[in-house]
Design a protein around this motif. Sequence first.
Motif, PDB file in Angstrom:
ATOM      1  N   UNK A 121       0.857  -1.170   0.000  1.00  0.00           N
ATOM      2  CA  UNK A 121       0.000   0.000   0.000  1.00  0.00           C
ATOM      3  C   UNK A 121       0.900   1.229   0.000  1.00  0.00           C
ATOM      4  N   UNK A 122       0.724   2.069  -0.968  1.00  0.00           N
ATOM      5  CA  UNK A 122       1.608   3.223  -1.064  1.00  0.00           C
ATOM      6  C   UNK A 122       1.193   4.346  -0.124  1.00  0.00           C
ATOM      7  N   UNK A 123       2.168   4.959   0.445  1.00  0.00           N
ATOM      8  CA  UNK A 123       1.924   6.169   1.219  1.00  0.00           C
ATOM      9  C   UNK A 123       1.465   7.245   0.236  1.00  0.00           C
ATOM     10  N   UNK A 124       0.517   8.041   0.662  1.00  0.00           N
ATOM     11  CA  UNK A 124       0.032   9.072  -0.248  1.00  0.00           C
ATOM     12  C   UNK A 124      -1.261   9.667   0.269  1.00  0.00           C
ATOM     13  N   UNK A 125      -2.134  10.025  -0.649  1.00  0.00           N
ATOM     14  CA  UNK A 125      -3.444  10.493  -0.206  1.00  0.00           C
ATOM     15  C   UNK A 125      -4.523  10.038  -1.178  1.00  0.00           C
TER      16      UNK A 125
END
Lengths: 371, 371
Positions: free
Chosen positions: B300-304
């Motif tokens: 799961x990528x860090x981000x928004x």
Amino acid sequence: MTSRQPRPRQRDIAKMAGVSQATVSLVLNGKPGAVGLAAETVSRVHEAARELGYVADPIAMRLAGRQNFLLGVHTFSAAFPVDIENSYYPFLAGVEQQAATRGYDLVLFTGAAPSGDHPARADAVHRLRLADGCILFGRTVPVAEIARLLDDDYPLVYIGRRDELGARLPFVGADYTDASRQVVEHLAGLGHERILYVREPDDALASDDREKGVKLGLANAGLTERAPTVVRSEGSDLTPAWVRRQVETGVTAFVAETTDVSAAARALTRAIAGAGLRYPSDVSLALLGEYVVPPVDEPVFTGFAVPRREMGRAAADLLIDLLIGASVPPVRRQALMDCEFVPGETAGPPPATHAGIQTRTKTKARRGQDA
Amino acid sequence: MTSRQPRPRQRDIAKMAGVSQATVSLVLNGKPGAVGLAAETVSRVHEAARELGYVADPIAMRLAGRQNFLLGVHTFSAAFPVDIENSYYPFLAGVEQQAATRGYDLVLFTGAAPSGDHPARADAVHRLRLADGCILFGRTVPVAEIARLLDDDYPLVYIGRRDELGARLPFVGADYTDASRQVVEHLAGLGHERILYVREPDDALASDDREKGVKLGLANAGLTERAPTVVRSEGSDLTPAWVRRQVETGVTAFVAETTDVSAAARALTRAIAGAGLRYPSDVSLALLGEYVVPPVDEPVFTGFAVPRREMGRAAADLLIDLLIGASVPPVRRQALMDCEFVPGETAGPPPATHAGIQTRTKTKARRGQDA
DNA sequence: TTGTAGGCGTTATCAG
DNA sequence: CTGATAACGCCTACAA
């Protein structure tokens, strides 16, 4: 606050160029050569049009042209395929693509039940007529409504095989029967003798077709039906306990149909996982179809791929051909497209415990794959 | 070969009900009471309309200056969001949902270039006028075309922030600047001092907003720009070798913007994997946005999270309110929706080798999370 | 209470 | 080659 001037009309061009409005129309519609207009006139008109920034009003054009170049899309199923998890979506994608290349726009009939005033317009189907023709899909079909549209010669194409209206309703379907047969024969070829088909509880034609294919496959494999081979369920009773019970009674392979939401198949998948069984060592599972969006952390399921996008394309293509009066051979008016078998990772030879030769069924040689 | 019968018109109803076409129009438009028509006449007309399956022609409706309850949807980007991988799709889903609940149908303007003669006419936007109003989206905007529509008071709502047309163009956007700032400050909080922003090469406003947020975040964290912090790339030059080079020069965290197709971000993701670097031990990566369909086997990528579906809903809601002349406060006419920060698994403290205090930048206390 | 007539912006026809 | 004239489907005065 300055009142803006309205867009220029052909009459404005006519005035500026000193010709009639009809001449403007002729010039702008490209066949001035054929009619034979003075080159000088033509250029004057073009000049004026450019100067005024004229753009033809698409609304008026279509009114005059008696076609609106709109293709309707409607589903009778509960929700519109706006959900990514919904298997209808690829149909829409295909339809869109083909419509675009042939110059049509799409009307998505939301089947809206407007809140407030009009309580769920009963005449929802009639609204379809606002498009030149319409593409329909969904598992269940309000036959009367459709018959009515067909009576009026309203151009319709169904995505999915339909037999309720005989030869009257054109469709683009998938050959579920043959694909299902293939899947079952694959399982039988792996050595399975007790195969259970889990289907949705309703009587959709798509389910019937699959069941037919399953039985055909069983028969071809020489597997007589000693126990029920079909279970109908909407999913809630497909529990881990149920799965264990089936396995204990000798079932080594499950076959589940996928649908727009694949309730039964997803429930079965979860139940098998919940029972702690692994593919394909403990149990085999094949889908009669595939998941559009597979459950996370799951393997590639054995099954077959429904060429949804292609079906959508074909449906739009067919509808447009019907619209323009192109000749369409019967085989294309009611088409069945092949589904590709997907080997996947969830089907293998049955576990050794159950693999013993305990029946006299003339099982074909075990050409089982490596586990 | 049989010529299709045209859809029923008001004149057909008139004939069947034995009244004039004008009467039919009056009755069907609801104000028969006001004018004072015989109840008997009214019911005869309704009966005939129902029997014939009458639906008002949307084109004629518009020509006559009335509404046809069609909402247009159009994108200026290359392809229509029919591709599941395309991040535009959720917008469509939201729009559809809200349109349905408010009783509108959708017209997908495919942006087709009718085959043959005119190769992609420049005046294609005018087709939109066929609908009561239109929802637009896409990274790039043909300003002139849109200005033209606005000049004519054609109702438009853009999904995505737009400033090319000032206050004239209503929109529902996402607050990329603030969300990007948050992401960068999160990275800084983890201890990163060299953060590189990889953006698409074009000058889309969405990218500019993100860049602004990135710089704001860097400034807030007290990270002065000693080296370039922004790289523009369409992806092809984002190779494993390039990534290694960046890391060797001290970069410990990458920040990449996602777009409709996320070319740059996906290339970077592949390059990092190709370089054999792991998250977050070797390098941190945060997306300015998220993948609609994440690459397989990735964390799961860090981000928004961009609230696309909600934006679609809000856009449709706004457009309809404009259509019916409801009063709309400025803050809703040009709205920015918040994006939710996604912690994800790809950002952590920088590797120890680079974490040493080797600069005088007044980095805030390392309130780094557990790795 | 109903019908007639004119307009919306195009395209298409047909004499001149 | 051009300019009336009539659709196309609907709405809306206004007249009867």
